[in-house]
Design a protein around this motif. Structure first.
Motif, PDB file in Angstrom:
ATOM      1  N   GLU A 170      42.644  38.067  51.240  1.00 31.51           N
ATOM      2  CA  GLU A 170      42.297  36.850  50.497  1.00 31.51           C
ATOM      3  C   GLU A 170      40.864  36.957  49.965  1.00 31.51           C
ATOM      4  O   GLU A 170      40.010  37.570  50.618  1.00 31.51           O
ATOM      5  CB  GLU A 170      42.394  35.627  51.414  1.00 31.51           C
ATOM      6  N   PRO A 201      38.085  35.043  49.885  1.00 26.71           N
ATOM      7  CA  PRO A 201      36.863  34.777  50.674  1.00 26.71           C
ATOM      8  C   PRO A 201      36.528  35.924  51.633  1.00 26.71           C
ATOM      9  O   PRO A 201      35.365  36.305  51.749  1.00 26.71           O
ATOM     10  CB  PRO A 201      37.212  33.497  51.457  1.00 26.71           C
ATOM     11  N   LEU A 222      39.567  34.039  39.740  1.00 31.09           N
ATOM     12  CA  LEU A 222      38.599  35.019  40.239  1.00 31.09           C
ATOM     13  C   LEU A 222      39.237  36.394  40.404  1.00 31.09           C
ATOM     14  O   LEU A 222      38.604  37.415  40.158  1.00 31.09           O
ATOM     15  CB  LEU A 222      38.051  34.566  41.590  1.00 31.09           C
ATOM     16  N   TYR A 223      40.502  36.406  40.820  1.00 31.51           N
ATOM     17  CA  TYR A 223      41.194  37.691  40.994  1.00 31.51           C
ATOM     18  C   TYR A 223      41.172  38.486  39.687  1.00 31.51           C
ATOM     19  O   TYR A 223      40.874  39.683  39.671  1.00 31.51           O
ATOM     20  CB  TYR A 223      42.647  37.465  41.427  1.00 31.51           C
TER      21      TYR A 223
END
Lengths: 336, 145
Positions: free
Chosen positions: B62, B64, B31-32
């Protein structure tokens, strides 16, 4: 043999949840260097394994060989957080490895996963749920650890090397160093080298100065065939040969004139001669030397080098019931 | 004007979800990486929450927390849309590719629906303003005469 073990402990604990990570980072450099495994089990004490044996990790960032009242327990929340961080919050990226029981961190540390398997009606594992433990194996870099073996490999004009050893004995570390030295021409003429890194733990971008083709994440048998067709390697380096398909692919590659440096699991000589895969592998005559490594306490240290024919003879001898035959006279090289 | 911007915002969000599905399926990147890549693309420059999320991740937050903070502070989502976007954020990266794809398609439907409602509102208010303007003009014309 040069033994400069770089400290990879800090990068290995980077996936662990914040509070615990901070405490682990406070360990002394000596303990960090000696540690090769961190065992994290849900609601159980944290245990570190290293050349000092097994030890509990305590709240004052010390280790003890007996459990103390302040020995840290790895909580459920920490496990969940660590797993998510380990996957960079992207389970899809690592899913194929997760169902095979591991995730490889980008620094090359392999994290084994235990949990409950979810199987398809056909019996295939499609997921791992209720993850209950993580085992972080710290990847080591020992520059120059392959030099002695490389000299032997070149001087004796060996066709291919099969490196055997117990877990943690430095098989992958040796392969990494071989890949660097052979492909960069540091100790020999440059050879066209292909590294097959199915589990993505041999080569890490930040810590590798070799000049080779790396096939990451490919199934080995496919990678070997693909490399021969498209990359024309002189030498292929690959880790943990285990299946029939891989053995067949190696056999075909050797017949095409490619040399191999590969590894297999074998704790000692008895295991070496009793594992059917090794017998099958040697029967292809792809390897002419078998290198047996010491153990996790002496990583990358060669215990013995055997001619593959001698190992095969011993396998046949044992099968026909003649035990205890002394093959020491046939040993080609004794590292000690 | 604001309604038009909101519709564009939702249109881009629908496009983002479609692209996320394709990217996860095709490249299986983390996702990063995906967020970083998409935040650099021109078509998503108007999505403030995506740009904020990428900045927060680059600062070391982070994923989330980065996602929930940036979606909560987005300019054009209403409460219901924010809630759905936060739920989508929790789905992203939480499972294998097929499961994520199935779940994300449900959220794609939600956002297509939000877009439809927004466009209807835009049309409705546009016609209301048009009629009011016409009537006002007509009234003024009569008064002047």
């Amino acid at each position: 043999m040069k033994k400069i073990i770089k400290d990879n402990f800090d990068s290995a604990v980077s996936c662990i949840s914040t509070d615990l990570r901070k405490k682990l980072l406070l360990l002394s450099p000596e303990i960090k260097n000696k540690t090769y495994e961190i065992r994290l089990r849900e609601n159980r004490p944290i245990i570190l394994f290293g050349s000092y044996s097994a030890a509990f990790f305590n709240s004052d960032s010390s280790i003890s060989f007996n459990k103390r009242s302040d020995s840290l327990i790895f909580s459920e929340e920490e496990l969940s957080d660590t797993f998510n961080r380990l996957c960079s919050y992207s389970v899809h990226t690592h899913h194929a490895n997760i169902i095979n029981g591991f995730v490889t961190m980008k620094e090359g540390h392999r994290v084994g996963i235990a949990g409950t398997a979810v199987c398809s009606p056909e019996g295939e594992i499609i997921n791992i749920k209720n993850i209950s433990s993580l085992n972080i194996r710290i990847a080591r870099s020992v520059p120059g650890c392959c030099e002695e073996l490389l000299k032997y490999f070149l001087k004796e004009s060996r066709k291919s090397l099969l490196i055997a050893g117990p877990p943690g004995s430095g098989k992958t570390t040796l392969l990494r160093d071989f890949a660097e030295k052979i492909s960069s021409g540091e100790l020999c003429k440059i050879m066209k080298t292909t590294v097959i890194d199915e589990r993505e733990e041999i080569i890490q971008k930040n810590d590798f100065n070799g000049n080779c083709d790396v096939l990451k994440g490919y199934p080995k048998e496919y990678a070997i065939t693909s490399a021969i067709k498209t990359l024309s390697p002189e030498i292929i380096i690959c880790d943990e040969i285990a299946t029939e398909k891989e053995i067949s692919a190696i056999s075909r590659a050797v017949n095409s004139g490619v040399r191999f440096i590969a590894t297999v699991h074998a704790s000692d000589f008895d295991e070496l001669v009793s594992r059917p895969q090794i017998e099958r592998l040697l029967e292809t005559f792809s390897f002419d030397s078998v290198v047996l490594l010491e153990n996790a306490l002496n990583p990358c240290k060669i215990k013995q080098i055997y001619e593959s024919g001698d190992v095969l003879d011993e396998i046949y001898r044992r099968r026909s019931g003649i035990y205890g035959a002394d093959i020491c006279g046939d040993l080609h090289f004794n590292a000690s | 004007m604001l309604l038009k911007k909101r519709s564009e915002y939702l249109e881009k969000t629908v496009l983002l979800i479609e692209c996320l599905i394709l990217e996860i399926e095709y490249s299986s990147e983390t996702l990063y990486e995906i967020i970083k890549c998409f935040s650099l693309r021109n078509e998503f420059k108007c999505l403030d929450y995506l740009l904020n999320c990428n900045s927060l991740i680059e600062e070391g937050v982070e994923y989330p927390n980065a996602w929930s903070d940036s979606v909560s502070n987005s300019k054009f989502f209403n409460k219901n849309e924010k809630e759905k976007m936060l739920q989508l954020g929790r789905i992203l990266g939480s499972s294998n590719m097929q499961t994520q794809k199935r779940k994300m398609k449900i959220y794609l439907e939600y956002f297509n629906n939000f877009l439809f409602v927004s466009k209807k509102a835009e049309e409705k208010y546009a016609s209301v303003f048009l009629y009011s303007g016409t009537l006002l003009g007509f009234g003024l014309f009569i008064i002047i005469i």
